[in-house]
Write a protein that holds these residues in place. Structure first.
Motif: not given
Length: 435
Positions: A172-178, A218-220, A310-311, A383-386
């Motif tokens: 899953t990706h982009s629960q947080h839009a920023r 997930t948060n378009p 992913f975050h 995962f907190e990415m770069y």
């Protein structure tokens, strides 16, 4: 918590140039100029901004600070925090005895980068991938966002049109839009798997024995708003109105229905960037995603065995629980904790991230991490990415890092897929738990 250095760690002293001491009487004005406002109007004195908080030496200290309603964006190597906070938040943090400095970002850091993929472009790329690889890619709409955008799920396997009896893995990706780099991670995973089938032995075998679900955004609604102006809007939440408040949106990753609002790990204030919503799964997008996961049960058994949410940012591999500092506790026996830890450490070996339990940072409640495990029995990670610092772009690193920083997670993704048939195999307990 202190973290060991790795190749992407900043050198000592690199943050010094960003510091600016706050003058209390001008606090609102200073914060209003530090980041995008999260609205389409000019910055106001009560808008959130980026601050650095000093004196938080322990996870308990960080939890106390998070309890004011701020978003802790990064725990720096010297123990200071970067946080997104309103002036009222800053007043409360100061009253608790912590030091607060404003962080002034250069204007160019907030300019939208055309190298990132918008939500309509994501849908186009998913459709193109399904057309190019019809045997490998199946798409479905699992719901609509509050503003009516399709919420898209992509299933990848060697016979994707058929729902097969195989271990499933969820990304899953982009629960947080920023956090736009997470959307690029989704696109990279899909390309890696489809292009590798038939040419890469490991990927080919995995697609013949697994079903992989990728939910690329997930948060378009939040994403589209974040990219809607001539500056990033620094928007984290959804865009759904809150009854009785002018503030919009819920923090999706505080709205999940396990220990929701239990532990001072989210805010009950709609103005807060970590607002947990008025009830568990009250956010339209969280309810749809939770229903999707619940819908993967077959004959009373959850088919999804492992997952990554992913975050950005901070370069961390996190595992549950987030609502408690305890490792072994209600809902988590020793073997279960050891399995999460061993898999987390394995994945961190290849991407260079720091592995740790989520609450080692600070307490959170209502997170997808905790819900996936405690409610659904899915071994899962955040995962907190770069990047590892604000110096390299924070939530908005330049798009020229996308290829390198998504490829950095290829091996961890493949490792998790490899253990999806029996995660407990990593601690030598496959006979006990996997029959």
């Amino acid at each position: 918590m202190p973290r060991p250095p790795h190749p992407h760690s900043p050198s000592p002293g690199r943050h010094t140039a960003l510091r600016k001491t706050l003058v209390p009487v001008a606090l609102g004005a200073l914060l209003a100029g530090t980041l995008g406002t999260g609205s389409a109007t000019a910055a106001q004195e009560d808008d959130p901004g980026l601050v650095r908080v000093s004196g938080a030496e322990t996870a308990a200290d960080r939890t106390e600070i998070a309890g004011t309603g701020v978003s802790i964006d990064l725990v720096e190597e010297d123990g200071t925090l970067l946080a997104t906070a309103t002036p009222d938040d800053v007043d409360e943090i100061t009253e608790l005895g912590y030091g607060v400095d404003s962080v002034q970002l250069p204007a160019e850091a907030m300019h939208p980068d055309p190298g990132y993929t918008s939500y309509p472009e994501v849908v186009e790329q998913v459709d193109a991938l399904a057309a190019e690889y019809p045997d490998l890619v199946h798409t479905e709409v699992y719901g609509q966002s509050y503003e009516g955008r399709d919420l898209v799920a992509v299933r990848i396997s060697d016979d994707a049109a058929v729902d097969q009896d195989r271990p499933e893995v969820l990304f899953t990706h982009s629960q947080h839009a920023r956090e736009p780099l997470t959307v690029e991670m989704a696109l990279h995973i899909m390309e890696m798997l489809t292009e590798g089938h038939g040419s890469d032995e490991q990927i080919t075998e995995l697609l013949e024995t697994r079903e992989i679900w990728v939910l690329p955004n997930t948060n378009p609604d939040g994403t589209e708003f974040d990219q809607s102006e001539d500056a990033w809007q620094d928007w984290r939440k959804t865009r759904e109105p809150n009854e009785g408040s002018d503030a919009l949106g819920t923090d999706m990753n505080r709205n999940w229905a396990y220990n929701w609002g239990c532990c001072n790990g989210s805010s009950d204030d709609p103005e807060s960037i970590t607002y947990r919503g008025h009830a568990p799964e009250s956010a339209t997008e969280v309810e749809a995603l939770a229903d999707f996961v619940r819908g993967r049960e077959a004959d009373g058994e959850q088919q999804i065995t492992t997952a990554i949410d992913f975050h950005t940012f901070g370069e961390l591999v996190l595992w549950p629980f987030g609502h408690t500092y305890d490792e072994v506790t209600d809902g988590m026996i020793q073997d279960e904790y050891d399995t999460h830890q061993a898999l987390g450490e394995l994945m961190a070996e290849s991407n260079g991230y720091t592995p740790q339990q989520s609450s080692d940072l600070y307490i959170t409640d209502g997170s997808i991490n905790d819900w996936l495990w405690a409610d659904q029995g899915i071994v899962n990670f955040t995962f907190e990415m770069y990047p590892s610092s604000m110096d390299d772009g924070g939530f908005y690193p330049p798009s020229d890092v996308i290829e390198e920083e998504t490829a950095r997670n290829e091996e961890p993704v493949l490792d998790l897929l490899g253990y999806a048939d029996c995660p407990y195999r990593i601690i030598g307990e496959e006979e006990t738990y996997c029959g």
